[in-house]
Design an enzyme around this catalytic site. Structure first.
Site, PDB file in Angstrom:
ATOM      1  CE  LYS A  82      -3.881   1.834   2.798  1.00  0.00           C
ATOM      2  NZ  LYS A  82      -4.736   1.513   3.984  1.00  0.00           N
ATOM      3  CB  SER A 155      -8.103   3.279   3.245  1.00  0.00           C
ATOM      4  OG  SER A 155      -7.108   2.662   4.076  1.00  0.00           O
ATOM      5  CB  SER A 179      -8.365   0.338   5.911  1.00  0.00           C
ATOM      6  OG  SER A 179      -9.154   1.468   6.180  1.00  0.00           O
TER       7      SER A 179
END
Length: 465
Positions: A82, A155, A179
């Site tokens: 990420k 997210s 997330s």
């Protein structure tokens, strides 16, 4: 071996093939880079593809393999992270435009540990702005590979999409209110939100420091456990990490005999779609067949803590963005702006009230978990939401509170969870659920996840790309 066979293999299997020299790190990396080039123009899962570095790493991995040198458990395996995790020499934009030119000079601890284990870094994966609710207006949303009209999770959206689509073998995400768990459920994957402090946050851009949990997303519990064992452990660069230096994680789990598994049917079904309730019933049946003892429990009331999660997170995100907000406020998207403003407007007394309620919940959940081994909980109350259904999320606190009613409590309490696929909707979209355990019981979670997946096939399904 065909591309179709290769890109959906698990981490452990592709690592075995590389060690056995059935395939080379260079070939594996080149194939995945070609797949990214073919598919990601429409999936938008990568914020940055590190093509040249990945190929150079693969060539070095091949040289080490041929020379008979020491190799790690991820030797030659392409992984992505990420775009909150620092990677030395490459931008870490954190889903924003204001940080697009920030280039760290060092790796985050988690990335360094992946490298030391031999992983090939394919690139940085897209996420919502600052890791909050929605993507920055100028950045395309990652597209769910099961169906483009459905949510890909937030997210860690790019982490979920890339892993599910066969654009990496596994990924790292972070979880502040759900997330890791939302993308895992939305994309038919396995994700671990560890105990807070289990994985170092050094070199990971903050959303809410005391709520942020770095962790892995993979295609199965075996692979997720493997990655967690590599990135977890005490880190002098992050004084909030737990003192244990390693996790004694299992390599397999055959059954759940001797385990007490709690379930609060009333809480789990509160405003929850019928298809999720039915899927959880099947989870319970599987747990019983595996020898687990189901116990009816009453989970502590969490509505107040869930409602106040945004206040808690808002104060912390306002601190995290103090250098750029309000100075660059015009460059922020609406959702993150609203959260920061909420934090800036919150008084010290109000924040202390929130923290006291959060501490009380942590104590209540800890006490509950002392009487059981695992807890079964949904990931979210509605199955496979469409973009239209979630369009008002950034502006509707009530909708956001409903979305995070089963995830945020465990960010607030710090308890670890593993998210596992457990079915599909009539429209063919994945459904996930959570096992929750006591602080530090990641080994038990991984054992339970492995046992569940030995008895089910949901994690073996892949989108038809």
């Amino acid at each position: 071996m065909s591309n179709t066979d290769l890109h959906y293999l698990g981490v452990k299997e592709i690592a075995r093939m590389i060690r056995a020299r059935e395939i080379s790190p260079v070939e594996v990396t080149a194939r995945l880079l070609a797949r990214i080039e073919k598919l990601d123009e429409s999936l938008h899962s990568y914020a940055l593809v590190m093509r040249e570095q990945a190929l150079a790493q693969a060539q070095e991995a091949e040289r080490q393999l041929l020379s008979g040198g020491p190799i790690g458990p991820l030797h030659g395996v392409p992984i992505a992270v990420k775009d909150l995790y620092w990677v030395a020499g490459f931008p870490t934009a954190a889903g924003t435009t204001i940080h697009k030119n920030f280039i760290p000079s060092t790796d985050s601890t988690a990335v360094r540990r992946l490298r030391e284990a031999g992983a090939i870094l394919l690139g940085k994966l897209q996420l919502t702005e600052g890791a909050f609710a929605t993507h920055h207006p100028s950045i395309p949303d990652p597209v769910n590979p099961w169906h483009p009209n459905h949510w890909s999770g937030a997210s860690s959206s790019g982490s979920g999409v890339a892993t599910a689509a066969g654009l990496c073998y596994a990924s790292l995400g972070t979880d502040t209110g759900g997330s890791i768990r939302f993308p895992a459920a939305a994309n038919g994957l396995t994700g671990i939100k560890p105990t807070w402090g289990c994985v170092s946050r050094y070199g990971v851009f903050e959303l809410g420091a005391s709520l942020d949990h770095p962790g892995p997303i993979a295609r199965n519990a075996v692979d997720a456990a493997l990655l967690l064992g590599i990135i977890a452990g005490n880190d002098p660069l992050d004084p909030t990490t737990l003192p244990e230096t390693r996790l004694d994680l299992p390599e397999s789990g055959h059954d759940l005999r001797g385990l007490k598994i709690g379930i609060d049917h009333a809480w789990n079904s509160r405003g929850t779609d019928d298809v999720i309730v039915r899927a959880l019933e099947q989870v319970v049946n599987t747990v019983k067949n595996l020898g687990g003892e189901i116990q009816e429990i009453c989970f502590p009331e969490v509505r107040t803590v869930v409602d106040e999660w945004q206040v808690n997170c808002g104060v912390e995100v306002a601190v995290a963005h103090a250098d750029t907000y309000p100075r660059l406020a015009s460059e922020y998207g609406p959702a993150l702006t609203r959260l920061i403003e909420l934090g800036r407007d919150t008084s010290g007394m109000r924040y202390q009230e929130v923290l006291l309620k959060r501490a009380a919940l942590r104590g209540k959940v800890t006490k509950l978990m002392s009487d059981i081994d695992l807890l079964i909980v949904p990931v979210q109350p509605f199955a496979a939401p469409t973009h239209e259904q979630l369009g008002a999320l950034a502006q509707d606190p009530e909708l956001n509170a409903r979305l995070i009613q089963y995830t945020a409590p465990f960010n607030s309490s710090g308890h670890p969870t593993i998210t596992l696929p457990c079915g599909f909707t009539e429209g063919g979209m994945p459904i996930g659920f959570q096992f929750v355990a006591q602080h530090g019981a990641e080994a038990l979670l991984c054992r339970a996840g492995m046992a569940f997946q030995q008895a089910t096939h949901w994690h073996q399904q892949n989108p038809g790309l």
